[in-house]
Design an enzyme around this catalytic site. Structure first.
Site, mmCIF file in Angstrom:
data_model
loop_
_atom_site.group_PDB
_atom_site.id
_atom_site.type_symbol
_atom_site.label_atom_id
_atom_site.label_comp_id
_atom_site.label_asym_id
_atom_site.label_seq_id
_atom_site.Cartn_x
_atom_site.Cartn_y
_atom_site.Cartn_z
ATOM 1 N N PHE A 91 1.013 -1.384 -0.025
ATOM 2 C CA PHE A 91 -0.092 -0.001 0.154
ATOM 3 C C PHE A 91 0.881 1.330 0.210
ATOM 4 N N ASP A 94 13.001 -11.570 -0.943
ATOM 5 C CA ASP A 94 12.749 -11.068 0.442
ATOM 6 C C ASP A 94 13.888 -10.448 1.071
ATOM 7 N N PHE A 107 10.212 -0.310 3.578
ATOM 8 C CA PHE A 107 8.717 -0.254 3.879
ATOM 9 C C PHE A 107 8.270 -1.839 4.184
ATOM 10 N N GLU A 119 5.184 -7.472 7.532
ATOM 11 C CA GLU A 119 3.903 -7.792 7.783
ATOM 12 C C GLU A 119 3.144 -6.529 8.581
ATOM 13 N N THR A 153 5.950 2.713 12.753
ATOM 14 C CA THR A 153 4.556 3.031 13.185
ATOM 15 C C THR A 153 4.496 3.464 14.424
ATOM 16 N N ASP A 154 3.633 4.448 14.683
ATOM 17 C CA ASP A 154 2.999 4.807 16.231
ATOM 18 C C ASP A 154 2.774 3.809 17.159
ATOM 19 N N GLU A 155 2.461 2.544 16.469
ATOM 20 C CA GLU A 155 1.915 1.597 17.481
ATOM 21 C C GLU A 155 3.068 1.042 18.338
ATOM 22 N N TYR A 196 2.496 -7.511 16.436
ATOM 23 C CA TYR A 196 2.673 -6.699 15.178
ATOM 24 C C TYR A 196 3.831 -5.365 15.581
ATOM 25 N N SER A 197 2.888 -4.845 16.689
ATOM 26 C CA SER A 197 3.868 -3.662 17.056
ATOM 27 C C SER A 197 5.027 -4.191 17.833
ATOM 28 N N LYS A 248 7.740 -4.551 15.049
ATOM 29 C CA LYS A 248 8.256 -3.371 14.689
ATOM 30 C C LYS A 248 9.196 -2.681 15.425
ATOM 31 N N LYS A 294 -7.834 -3.753 5.769
ATOM 32 C CA LYS A 294 -7.819 -2.661 6.881
ATOM 33 C C LYS A 294 -9.174 -1.873 7.033
ATOM 34 N N PRO A 326 -18.121 -4.286 10.162
ATOM 35 C CA PRO A 326 -17.918 -4.653 11.546
ATOM 36 C C PRO A 326 -17.092 -3.681 12.167
ATOM 37 N N PRO A 383 -8.165 -8.530 20.391
ATOM 38 C CA PRO A 383 -7.509 -8.603 21.750
ATOM 39 C C PRO A 383 -6.573 -7.604 22.007
HETATM 40 P P1 NAD Z 1 1.400 -3.502 3.177
HETATM 41 O O1 NAD Z 1 1.119 -4.734 4.051
HETATM 42 O O2 NAD Z 1 0.442 -3.314 2.488
HETATM 43 O O3 NAD Z 1 2.683 -3.940 2.233
HETATM 44 C C1 NAD Z 1 3.784 -4.649 2.805
HETATM 45 C C2 NAD Z 1 4.864 -5.101 1.475
HETATM 46 O O4 NAD Z 1 5.754 -5.537 2.138
HETATM 47 C C3 NAD Z 1 4.008 -5.791 0.663
HETATM 48 O O5 NAD Z 1 4.259 -5.620 -0.724
HETATM 49 C C4 NAD Z 1 4.547 -7.172 0.597
HETATM 50 O O6 NAD Z 1 4.641 -8.123 -0.361
HETATM 51 C C5 NAD Z 1 6.097 -6.762 1.215
HETATM 52 N N1 NAD Z 1 6.914 -7.777 2.054
HETATM 53 C C6 NAD Z 1 6.252 -8.499 3.272
HETATM 54 N N2 NAD Z 1 7.371 -9.143 3.658
HETATM 55 C C7 NAD Z 1 8.243 -8.839 2.779
HETATM 56 C C8 NAD Z 1 9.602 -9.523 2.641
HETATM 57 N N3 NAD Z 1 9.887 -10.528 3.768
HETATM 58 N N4 NAD Z 1 10.644 -9.089 2.091
HETATM 59 C C9 NAD Z 1 10.196 -8.213 0.804
HETATM 60 N N5 NAD Z 1 8.761 -7.819 0.798
HETATM 61 C C10 NAD Z 1 8.015 -7.885 1.749
HETATM 62 O O7 NAD Z 1 1.925 -2.584 4.310
HETATM 63 P P2 NAD Z 1 1.804 -1.033 4.189
HETATM 64 O O8 NAD Z 1 0.621 -0.609 4.810
HETATM 65 O O9 NAD Z 1 1.921 -0.492 2.817
HETATM 66 O O10 NAD Z 1 3.127 -0.466 5.332
HETATM 67 C C11 NAD Z 1 4.336 -0.359 4.647
HETATM 68 C C12 NAD Z 1 5.019 -0.139 5.887
HETATM 69 O O11 NAD Z 1 4.675 1.136 6.858
HETATM 70 C C13 NAD Z 1 5.260 -1.146 7.058
HETATM 71 O O12 NAD Z 1 6.653 -1.224 7.507
HETATM 72 C C14 NAD Z 1 4.549 -0.779 8.139
HETATM 73 O O13 NAD Z 1 4.842 -1.414 9.388
HETATM 74 C C15 NAD Z 1 4.433 0.848 8.041
HETATM 75 N N6 NAD Z 1 3.317 1.635 8.500
HETATM 76 C C16 NAD Z 1 2.035 1.318 7.988
HETATM 77 C C17 NAD Z 1 1.147 2.147 8.485
HETATM 78 C C18 NAD Z 1 -0.410 1.915 7.657
HETATM 79 O O14 NAD Z 1 -1.179 2.668 8.249
HETATM 80 N N7 NAD Z 1 -0.586 1.169 6.699
HETATM 81 C C19 NAD Z 1 1.323 3.420 9.177
HETATM 82 C C20 NAD Z 1 2.814 3.475 9.699
HETATM 83 C C21 NAD Z 1 3.682 2.833 9.236
HETATM 84 O O1 DAU Z 2 -1.168 3.301 13.412
HETATM 85 C C1 DAU Z 2 -0.410 2.820 12.458
HETATM 86 C C2 DAU Z 2 -0.861 1.553 12.088
HETATM 87 O O2 DAU Z 2 -1.959 1.538 11.605
HETATM 88 C C3 DAU Z 2 0.189 0.521 11.050
HETATM 89 O O3 DAU Z 2 1.209 0.456 11.771
HETATM 90 C C4 DAU Z 2 -0.573 -0.750 10.575
HETATM 91 O O4 DAU Z 2 0.118 -1.327 9.777
HETATM 92 C C5 DAU Z 2 -1.951 -0.433 10.223
HETATM 93 O O5 DAU Z 2 -2.653 -1.590 9.864
HETATM 94 C C6 DAU Z 2 -2.888 0.312 10.972
HETATM 95 O O6 DAU Z 2 -3.261 -0.600 12.168
HETATM 96 P P1 DAU Z 2 -4.407 -0.471 12.824
HETATM 97 O O7 DAU Z 2 -4.796 -1.710 13.419
HETATM 98 O O8 DAU Z 2 -4.820 0.930 13.648
HETATM 99 O O9 DAU Z 2 -5.296 -0.403 11.675
HETATM 100 P P2 DAU Z 2 -6.764 -1.400 11.158
HETATM 101 O O10 DAU Z 2 -7.235 -0.652 9.782
HETATM 102 O O11 DAU Z 2 -6.619 -2.621 11.262
HETATM 103 O O12 DAU Z 2 -7.734 -0.875 12.161
HETATM 104 C C7 DAU Z 2 -8.112 0.708 12.355
HETATM 105 C C8 DAU Z 2 -8.890 0.520 13.716
HETATM 106 O O13 DAU Z 2 -10.262 0.027 13.273
HETATM 107 C C9 DAU Z 2 -8.667 -0.267 14.975
HETATM 108 O O14 DAU Z 2 -8.840 0.376 16.037
HETATM 109 C C10 DAU Z 2 -9.413 -1.414 14.754
HETATM 110 C C11 DAU Z 2 -10.727 -1.100 14.071
HETATM 111 N N1 DAU Z 2 -11.245 -2.082 13.224
HETATM 112 C C12 DAU Z 2 -10.632 -2.708 12.160
HETATM 113 C C13 DAU Z 2 -11.211 -3.641 11.271
HETATM 114 C C14 DAU Z 2 -10.256 -4.345 10.319
HETATM 115 C C15 DAU Z 2 -12.618 -2.373 13.375
HETATM 116 O O15 DAU Z 2 -13.387 -1.811 14.219
HETATM 117 N N2 DAU Z 2 -13.214 -3.221 12.469
HETATM 118 C C16 DAU Z 2 -12.730 -3.842 11.685
HETATM 119 O O16 DAU Z 2 -13.004 -4.681 10.527
#
Ligand code: NAD
Ligand code: DAU
Length: 352
Positions: A11, A58, A80, A83, A133-135, A159-160, A163, A198, A214, A292
């Protein structure tokens, strides 16, 4: 000149690659394992563009990473790859430890060897930017101030925690080996190419499919939403001017309870793509069992990056969320292509 981007088919990574090449002639080497979350369709507009070199692989494959570094001699590596989904980490943490911890370690080792062998400006100017991430900071109650870079690490999910471990490894390579690193800790992103596991893309997808929307627990958990292109701009600013060994918080100053985000999405969808039944999408909202260990509130103090690098988000939540809904409505084929196979198995395991 080139940069090596890992996870550039996901993403945020794919948005970063697209934004980078919209504005630069510098080649991007894109290393991505193409897990369920990696999608080359995101990068279709770059087909035939010599500035984008895609390599499936990888970050934990040190031999491959070393070969790519030797072959392309990038001036920076942006990590970037990860997982990224909290719910998946609860059901199966293994891959999170492998990629986020062991993978980052192997990447660091390959980069350290490459950087050690550089000299002159190439060595001085090289950067490893680690996207986090902020998590890692854990959870806040309603009255606590937003996370600053000094906030204690208190990760609460596998996850967090994975990270956080990767952030610590990156930090240690700066302090021990002098590797020129910088780390970013960003809040929740949203926008185009967001995988519909997400919250925001899942709600848009389920609403249009006539399925339940949900909401975990009481829906009062707060996230600080940032439009993805603002995150990409912040990363470019940190790459260009971030101080070595520092961390930079990135956030949108957009704290919203989940239920409010979902109601906003329903209202925009009611306007732009009303349901054939004539009912509001709001009627599909369903409260389900909580996640959880669900963190109650995240909030980012993005003052440091603003003061030091002049970065501020360009989008408000109102402009960004509307753009996002419009993108999903215009790109239903993209959604359809990925909402099959492994994705459906995941939905079954998570929501049955
Ligand atoms: P995503 O899950 O959409 O994408 C992750 C990408 O990494 C995928 O293309 C996947 O194929 C690749 N990948 C996974 N394992 C790999 C490996 N071992 N080697 C090479 N490639 C691999 O994640 P995202 O939401 O785009 O997040 C990207 C980065 O930003 C992550 O490090 C995540 O922790 C961080 N981040 C995400 C958010 C968010 O809201 N999505 C916020 C803050 C930080
Ligand atoms: O804060 C940064 C993080 O944001 C990133 O590091 C993660 O990679 C990214 O996935 C995201 O984590 P969250 O757990 O906050 O995102 P998610 O979209 O899974 O959930 C957002 C909020 O919505 C969270 O409080 C859980 C809730 N939720 C999520 C889903 C999927 C629901 O209530 N229902 C749902 O079905």
């Amino acid at each position: 000149m080139s940069i090596l981007v890992t996870g550039g088919a996901g993403f945020i990574g794919s948005n970063f690659v697209l934004d980078w090449l919209a504005d630069s002639e510098e080649t991007v080497i894109n290393l991505d394992k193409l897990t369920y979350a990696g999608n080359l369709q995101n990068l279709e507009s770059l087909n035939g563009d010599g500035r984008h070199v895609f390599v499936r692989g990888d970050i934990g494959d040190q031999v491959l990473v070393s070969r790519l570094l030797e072959e392309y001699r990038p001036r920076a590596v942006l990590n970037f790859a990860a997982e990224s989904h909290v719910d998946r980490s609860i059901l199966g943490p293994d891959e999170f430890v492998q990629t986020n911890i062991v993978g980052t370690f192997r990447l660091l080792e390959a980069v350290r060897a490459y950087w050690n062998a550089l000299d002159g400006d190439a060595k001085t100017d090289f950067r490893l930017l680690h996207v986090s991430t902020d998590e890692v900071y854990g959870t806040l109650n309603a009255s606590e101030p937003a996370f600053t870079e000094e906030h204690q690490y208190q990760p609460n999910s596998p996850y967090s925690a994975s990270k956080a471990a990767s952030d610590h490894l990156v930090r240690s390579y700066f302090h021990t080996y002098g590797l020129p690193v910088v780390t970013t800790n960003c809040s929740n992103n949203y926008g185009p190419y967001h995988f519909p596991e997400k919250l925001i893309p899942l709600i848009i997808h389920n609403a249009l499919a006539g399925s339940a929307l949900p909401i975990y627990g009481d829906g009062q958990q707060v996230r600080d939403w940032l439009y993805v292109s603002d995150h990409c701009a912040a990363i470019r600013a940190v790459l260009a001017g971030g101080r070595l060994g520092e961390t930079y918080n990135i956030g949108g100053w957009n704290e919203k309870p989940n239920i409010e985000v979902v109601r906003t999405l329903c209202t925009i969808l009611d306007e732009l793509s009303p349901a054939e039944t004539g009912k509001s999408y709001l009627e599909q909202i369903t409260f389900v069992k909580d996640r959880p260990g669900h963190d109650r509130r995240y909030a980012i103090d993005a003052g440091k990056i603003e003061r030091e690098l002049g970065w501020k988000p360009a989008e408000t939540f109102e402009t960004g969320i509307r753009k996002t809904v419009e993108w999903y409505l215009a790109n239903q084929a993209w959604v359809k292509n990925i909402t099959s196979g492994q994705y459906l198995e995941w939905v079954e395991a998570q929501y049955s």
